[in-house]
Structures are given as C-alpha cells and as structure tokens.
Enzyme design. Structure first.
Site, PDB file in Angstrom:
ATOM      1  N   ARG A 185       1.879   8.586   6.896  1.00 49.27           N
ATOM      2  CA  ARG A 185       2.175   8.343   8.222  1.00 49.27           C
ATOM      3  C   ARG A 185       3.887   8.314   8.391  1.00 49.27           C
ATOM      4  NH1 ARG A 185      -1.235   3.708  10.175  1.00 49.27           N
ATOM      5  NH2 ARG A 185      -0.578   2.923   8.049  1.00 49.27           N
ATOM      6  N   THR A 190       4.153   1.592  -0.868  1.00 43.77           N
ATOM      7  CA  THR A 190       4.788   1.559  -2.193  1.00 43.77           C
ATOM      8  C   THR A 190       3.927   1.951  -3.140  1.00 43.77           C
ATOM      9  OG1 THR A 190       6.135  -0.106  -1.412  1.00 43.77           O
ATOM     10  CG2 THR A 190       6.128  -0.059  -3.768  1.00 43.77           C
ATOM     11  N   TRP A 226       6.975  -0.622  -8.091  1.00 42.69           N
ATOM     12  CA  TRP A 226       8.110  -1.368  -7.019  1.00 42.69           C
ATOM     13  C   TRP A 226       9.434  -1.490  -8.119  1.00 42.69           C
ATOM     14  CZ3 TRP A 226      11.037  -6.071  -7.251  1.00 42.69           C
ATOM     15  CH2 TRP A 226      11.701  -6.329  -6.344  1.00 42.69           C
ATOM     16  N   LYS A 249       7.465  -6.380  10.764  1.00 35.84           N
ATOM     17  CA  LYS A 249       7.149  -5.692   9.557  1.00 35.84           C
ATOM     18  C   LYS A 249       8.586  -5.070   8.925  1.00 35.84           C
ATOM     19  CE  LYS A 249       4.344  -2.238   7.534  1.00 35.84           C
ATOM     20  NZ  LYS A 249       3.113  -1.141   7.526  1.00 35.84           N
ATOM     21  N   LYS A 287       0.846  -1.325  -0.098  1.00 38.49           N
ATOM     22  CA  LYS A 287       0.045   0.019   0.044  1.00 38.49           C
ATOM     23  C   LYS A 287       0.918   1.136   0.090  1.00 38.49           C
ATOM     24  CE  LYS A 287      -2.601   0.738   3.695  1.00 38.49           C
ATOM     25  NZ  LYS A 287      -2.100  -0.399   4.260  1.00 38.49           N
ATOM     26  N   ALA A 324      -3.864   1.580  12.564  1.00 36.80           N
ATOM     27  CA  ALA A 324      -5.200   1.343  12.179  1.00 36.80           C
ATOM     28  C   ALA A 324      -5.953   0.012  12.857  1.00 36.80           C
ATOM     29  CB  ALA A 324      -5.279   1.311  10.520  1.00 36.80           C
ATOM     30  N   PHE A 349      -3.527  -0.421   7.185  1.00 36.15           N
ATOM     31  CA  PHE A 349      -4.140  -1.835   6.788  1.00 36.15           C
ATOM     32  C   PHE A 349      -5.386  -1.877   5.770  1.00 36.15           C
ATOM     33  CE2 PHE A 349      -2.682  -2.377  11.600  1.00 36.15           C
ATOM     34  CZ  PHE A 349      -1.684  -3.038  11.259  1.00 36.15           C
ATOM     35  N   PHE A 370       3.523  -9.441  -9.697  1.00 37.59           N
ATOM     36  CA  PHE A 370       4.717 -10.195  -9.215  1.00 37.59           C
ATOM     37  C   PHE A 370       5.064 -11.036 -10.402  1.00 37.59           C
ATOM     38  CE2 PHE A 370       3.519  -8.919  -5.072  1.00 37.59           C
ATOM     39  CZ  PHE A 370       4.697  -9.002  -4.353  1.00 37.59           C
TER      40      PHE A 370
END
Length: 560
Positions: free
Chosen positions: A98, A77, A414, A109, A75, A277, A305, A386
C-alpha cells in the site's frame, strides 16, 4: 555485515537506485507499458494486465502480524525483506504494497516504506506525494460532495433530505478539528446550511472502490453505486443519480494504473492504494496485486494492522471479490511486542521476562489458529529479532508455535536486508507447495448480524456482538434495501482483539459493541463501526511533523 545504525531516511538517501526503466526490464515489462514519473518511479499501463491475462500467475504470499503495540512489529519491513530474500535464493519475486497516508506520516507513526536495509525507494517520494494517487482520490471524493450540495442548492430535483446526507468530504491529514463541521453558512448564495464532516482520505469509500476495482469499467460501475444520502421518503440517492461518475472517473483514470518502484536491492515493488485496516479493508489495489502476479513467481503482499483486521478483510473482502488466493501466510511478531501483550510497559522490554512473554504469547497463538483453522492456510511465524532478545525467550516462542504445527523463523532483514530474509524465504517457498483448504470466515447467505457475530466469535475470540438500537434500525433498513448479502468490514481498534484497546493479549470475556452500520455500496461491503473508532484521526501531542525539515539543497530529514 551491515549494521543499521543510521536512520531509515539516511539509509534510503544513500542507496544507489537503478533507473526505473531497468527495474521494468528486469520484471519483463515492455517499455510501451511504462509511463515514467521522473527517473525512479513509473506507472504500469492498465493494458499490461489485459494483454497478459493468459500468462500464468505466481504464488501470492500474505504478510500479516500479531495485534500491534507501541513496541513495533515490522510488517512492511518484513514484507520487503522477504521479497529481497526470495530474490537472494534465486526466485523471481516482487512486492505489492500500500501507499502511505500523509496522516500517519506527519502524525504518530512516521514513514511507512519499510525500515533499515529492507525499504522501498525513493522513500521520501513514496511517503509524501508519490505519483498523486491520493490527491486524485480526495479530489474525486470532494467533487462528489460539491455536486451533491450544488444539486440541493440548485433546486433539489432528486428530493434529497439534507439531514440524511451520508457522504462526507475528506482530506489526507489527521485533523480532529474537521470531524464535525457546519457548512453552507453566510446567506443563501453560500449554499444550504447543514451539519457535515471530514474523513481522512484513506477512509473514503472512493479509496475502497479504487482498490477493489478490476478495470476502468468496473471502477465506473462501483462509483455509480455509491450512496450519498437519502430522499425525504427514505430512498437512497447515488453518485450515478447525481451524474457525477464520468467526471470522478476522469480524475481517477491515471491514478488507477499501479506504481512501480524498487527495493534497496532492486527487487520490483508495486505500491498502490492505501485504505486503513482499522476503518477500511486495509489492502493494496486488486489491479496492482494481479499485475504483480504476472511479473513474478512469488508476490509478497501485506494487509494492515493485525491478522484480525487486515488479514480477515484481505480474505473475506478482497479475495472474495477478486478471486485471489494466497498460497502461504507470514505472521510477524517480536519478543518485545509479545511481552507488552503480557503486561509490561514499553520501558521494561530490554530485560528477559519469560513470565510476561508466556502471558502475551496467546495473542500470537490465536492469530496462528485463525489463519490455519478458520481460513485453512499454511503459515510461518517471522520473529523480527532485536539485540535484547534472549535465547530462552526465542526458544519459548518456537516451542509454543510448534505445538500448533507452525515453524518459527528469525528475520534479520532490518539489519541485513535480503540476506537476513533468506531463511524466511526458503520456508515460504516450502509452504507455497503444501496443500491448503482455503475458505472464508463466513458465508454471504447469512444476515448482517450473523456475519458480524461470526467475525467476533471466530476471529476475535469474543462472546458475541451487542447492537445498539440505532445499529439495529440501520440493519433493518439496509436489509430492506437488499444489502444484507454483502461482506462486512469491521471498523475496530487495532490494539486489541476486542473493541477496547486496553484489553491486550487474547481476551475472551468480551462483547463487541456495534454502534453504527452503513453500506459502502460501491465498494461492496457493509461497514460496522464498533467501540469508539473514528474515521478521522487526530495528531498526537508531539506529531512527527515537528521533526521533519528540509535543508538548503532540498534534502529532507526526520521523515523516519
């Protein structure tokens, strides 16, 4: 074509950053509003917003996601890559995101500044101490705790019942050892013994107040309303009663100014505030978002999230208080994550499996339906591609989303940065020009139970909420005190629409157990704790901290 074979931190460290003064100039910010923190970070003085209040706002784009899985969704990224993509197609763009918490950075994470060629920099600073905002929030929180206990020790003029203190200390680290403590031990001179505990800083009400305040005056007003405990005759005691507000504001005043950094491609990014969140409202600060809207024609922000948590709270809490309205919503998904929602293990995601994908797709479709039908907003699905994704799998997602009238765009930010976000940017620009019927999930006129039931049924897809005897008693008390007309902030696992993290996909045969209800009177919402959610996470068996190191030249490795 770039191929992100290196780690995120290696890519970030190789980037040629522009001096932050040039980024400010690019954003049209006069130098008098900038306070530099070194060469590549700065704070934007609060006077910028008030001096430019008549300047028209840009379009606000909310980035949210499907229910997260260990496969990852991307998210942040996507948010960064979209901002760069908008710049690539000639639009004035900025990101408003944030700040990462140290807890996840050193826990499971890892860093949270984007990934690959869609990152904000300086990545190490943003993930670690940055400009000290979180330290300020923690200091203000713990000053209030110290003044509370000192008041009781010094005679307890306010008649506070030590057994009914609800204010906890905080630290910005995952530390399960501190969830429940007994303090004030060692004799009279060391305080009054009582049961206590710690929350992670991002779960502190100070963080929520910090992110919802619109000015220093509003910050002081909200801080004064924070309830720290109750008297022996069950009357609430506030930070204002303890005369702590002035000192707390002094600690927070500099932190309240939003931070300016840049993406790898030089797009301005405001990084400010960081409530979780799943246990808080999960959005960056109102001040940073409003400032960004004065800087750019398109502002990309994200909510934490899945859309059942961050997006719901972004709309029902942040937008309700701030007057902000998103023009479009991006829902991030991956084939891999949807296959996990369809029942596959993380080790089984590399090969095509249309059956598992079709079984997991209802998770995405419910999020889409919520954004379109509950909140009345136009949406696009961004699929982070991907190498293992097959054309048949991608075609299935496109087909199912089109049945709901929503387009799917493949995102390659990405790997390619802004170039890989151009198609998404073009779709977002188109959506921002469409009509919407923006609305909230519930009215504030209903009871606390009504609002919780509305979220459970309309957003989660559940049958309703079950309130424990304790929760019912707390609701009755908060209603008596006049807090029943506040919005609700659901504290729930991020891994499921339900309060049971094992229920993947889009379950419907469940009720949500509400075990605790409390008021965050300063933030202006009711917090409903569900299931086994905790406000102080723990470290995993192998924390990310074990892989972080610094060489003799001070270069950090292993951060992400």
């Amino acid at each position: 074509m770039k191929v992100a074979l290196k780690s995120d931190i290696e890519i970030a460290q190789e980037a040629e950053m522009q001096p932050i003064s040039l980024i400010a100039e690019k954003a049209g910010i006069d130098g008098k509003y900038i306070e530099q923190y070194g060469k590549y970070k700065a704070k934007i003085n609060l006077s910028y917003l008030s001096d430019n209040e008549n300047k028209p706002n840009g379009k606000l784009v909310l980035v949210t996601a499907i229910t997260p899985t260990p496969a990852g969704e991307g998210k942040t990224t996507t948010s960064i890559g979209l901002a760069d993509g908008l710049s690539k197609i000639g639009k004035s763009a900025a990101a408003a995101l944030r700040e990462p918490s140290l807890g996840p950075v050193f826990g499971m994470k890892g860093g949270a500044a984007g990934g690959g060629y869609a990152q904000v920099v300086p990545m190490e600073d943003i993930n670690l101490h940055f400009t000290g905002d979180f330290h300020a929030v923690g200091a203000a929180n713990n000053l209030l705790a110290a003044m509370l206990d000192n008041h009781i020790y010094q005679g307890n003029r306010l008649n506070i019942d030590p057994r009914r203190i609800v204010w906890r200390r905080c630290v910005d680290m995952n530390d399960r050892q501190l969830r429940f403590v007994t303090d004030g031990l060692g004799g009279r001179v060391n305080g009054v013994p009582r049961e206590d505990g710690y929350d992670i800083t991002v779960a502190s009400e100070i963080m929520a107040v910090f992110c919802l305040a619109s000015s220093i005056e509003d910050l002081k007003s909200r801080l004064s309303k924070i309830i720290v405990g109750y008297t022996y005759d069950e009357k609430p005691v506030t930070a204002g009663d303890l005369k702590a507000v002035g000192a707390m504001t002094a600690l927070l005043k500099d932190a309240l100014s939003p931070n300016l950094v840049q993406t790898l491609e030089g797009t301005p990014a405001l990084i400010h505030g960081g409530p979780f969140a799943n246990i808080a409202h999960g959005c960056n600060s109102v001040i940073a978002t409003k400032t960004a809207l004065k800087l750019a024609d398109y502002v990309v922000t994200e909510a934490g999230f899945g859309a059942d948590l961050g997006a719901e709270k972004f709309i029902d809490i942040k937008c309700r208080y701030s007057g902000l309205e998103p023009s479009a919503v991006v829902i991030v998904a991956t084939v891999r994550a949807l296959k996990m929602h369809g029942g596959l293990a993380k080790t089984e995601l590399e090969t095509e499996n249309l059956k598992a994908l079709e079984k997991g797709l209802p998770n995405l479709l419910r999020h889409i339906s919520n954004i379109k039908n509950i909140f009345g907003l136009p949406a696009v699905v961004a699929v982070n591609r991907f190498p293992t994704d097959t054309e048949a799998e991608l075609d299935l997602i496109i087909k199912k989303c089109r049945e709901l009238g929503v387009n799917v765009v493949l995102s390659e930010v990405w790997e390619k940065g802004g170039e890989g976000g151009k198609a998404l940017a073009q779709e977002v620009v188109k959506l921002c020009e469409t009509e919407n019927n923006f609305k909230f999930c519930y009215s504030l006129d209903g009871s606390i139970e009504d609002k919780i039931e509305s979220v459970v049924k309309n957003i989660y897809g559940g049958e309703g909420a079950f309130f424990t005897a304790s929760a019912k008693k707390q609701i009755a008390k908060l209603t008596e005190l006049g807090f029943d007309k506040l919005p609700v902030c659901m504290a729930k696992t991020q891994y499921s629409f339900s309060d049971d993290k094992t229920k993947l996909g889009a379950p419907s045969d469940f009720t949500v157990t509400v075990r605790n209800i409390k008021v965050s009177a300063g933030a202006g919402f009711i917090v409903a704790l569900t299931g086994d959610i905790m406000t102080m996470p723990g470290l995993p068996k192998v924390p990310a901290a074990e892989n972080i190191d610094v060489d003799k030249n001070g270069k950090i490795s292993g951060l992400f």
